[in-house]
Design an enzyme around this catalytic site. Structure first.
Site, PDB file in Angstrom:
ATOM      1  N   HIS A 121       0.844  -0.932  -0.522  1.00  0.00           N
ATOM      2  CA  HIS A 121      -0.686  -0.058  -0.124  1.00  0.00           C
ATOM      3  C   HIS A 121       0.910   1.151   0.224  1.00  0.00           C
ATOM      4  CE1 HIS A 121       0.772   0.909   4.391  1.00  0.00           C
ATOM      5  NE2 HIS A 121       0.432  -0.830   4.712  1.00  0.00           N
ATOM      6  N   ASP A 122       0.234   2.183  -0.882  1.00  0.00           N
ATOM      7  CA  ASP A 122       1.155   3.766  -1.167  1.00  0.00           C
ATOM      8  C   ASP A 122       2.419   3.890  -1.683  1.00  0.00           C
ATOM      9  OD1 ASP A 122      -1.339   5.027   0.597  1.00  0.00           O
ATOM     10  OD2 ASP A 122      -0.659   3.452   2.154  1.00  0.00           O
ATOM     11  N   GLY A 139       5.024  -1.272   2.629  1.00  0.00           N
ATOM     12  CA  GLY A 139       4.234   0.436   2.400  1.00  0.00           C
ATOM     13  C   GLY A 139       5.111   1.120   2.267  1.00  0.00           C
TER      14      GLY A 139
END
Length: 262
Positions: A121-122, A139
């Site tokens: 994520h991200d 992440g």
């Protein structure tokens, strides 16, 4: 003739250009948008608020836009954004963003992403990047343009890797890797500059030499980092041909939150 295999499952609401090809047993969610000329292989799953640009090729068994592997995630409508002309190989896993960051995982243009790569994520990826098999990004990792990660490279969360940097096979990156630098080992340490990559991208011999001098200021001169940054600023001011590259290196170091590999 339809370019969507009859066994593919396309949710109502998905926005798919009429030129998109979708293979057998692929699953496309209701909030997915796919641009012209993109090819989706068999058994690919694309879900969440995912936007995919033009002329991408996604090979079989990829998982794109799944929920982040983050216990704080509570179903917020975060996104996965993929640009144009990317090649995404088998069994990759790309997770969408979280509200704890910018809410989006992003991939730029013209990237070559090999089998079993994981983007958590991200993550924020630039363009013209190569990720070899099994590279794994935790992440919030950022990769600049023209980064190359060797096979089985692992990158710790929140690390940044600057433009034109590269890692060796099985490198374990736990701090930021400045632009142009090659990182190797577990834990990764600097191992010179990515001179071969710079040659292939049209850097002149003089520019490569000045980048090597800047590398020596940071890593070979035995200077405290603050002194090294000042010397880089002096080199930048005097450089006729490479000021922009020395500036890129200096500004990356100044902005580093995790500290650079040294």
């Amino acid at each position: 003739m339809s370019k969507i295999h009859p066994s593919a499952v396309i949710a109502p609401g998905a926005q798919i250009d009429e030129s998109v090809e979708i293979g057998a047993y692929a699953v496309i969610g209701p909030d997915v948008r796919i641009g012209a000329g993109t090819r989706i292989g068999p058994h690919v799953v694309i879900e969440g608020h995912t936007t995919i640009g033009r002329d991408n090729e996604i090979f079989q068994f990829a998982s794109i836009g799944a929920a982040p592997q983050d216990k704080k995630y509570a179903g917020e409508p975060t996104t996965m954004e993929i640009g144009d002309r990317n090649t995404i190989r088998e069994f990759v896993t790309f997770n969408r963003g979280t509200v704890q960051d910018g809410g989006a995982t992003r991939i730029g243009n013209d990237n070559w992403i090999m089998a079993y790569v994981h983007l958590a994520h991200d993550c924020q990826l630039g363009s013209h990047i190569i990720l070899a098999n099994n590279a794994t990004l935790a992440g919030h990792v950022h990769l600049g343009d023209h980064v190359f990660l060797g096979g089985f490279t692992t990158v710790h969360q929140f690390c940044h890797i600057g433009a034109h940097a590269m890692t060796a096979f099985t490198a374990a990156v736990s701090q930021d890797v400045p632009p142009f630098v090659t990182a190797a080992g577990n834990r990764a340490v600097p191992a010179g500059i990515n001179s071969e990559g710079l040659k292939r991208r049209g850097f002149s011999s003089e520019q490569i030499m000045e980048i090597k001098r800047a590398y020596k200021v940071i890593y070979r001169a035995g200077l405290p980092l603050e002194e090294a940054k000042q010397q880089l600023a002096d080199m930048e001011a005097k450089s006729a041909h490479s000021a922009e590259y020395i500036r890129l290196l200096r500004e990356f170091i100044e902005a580093s939150a995790r500290g650079i590999i040294r």
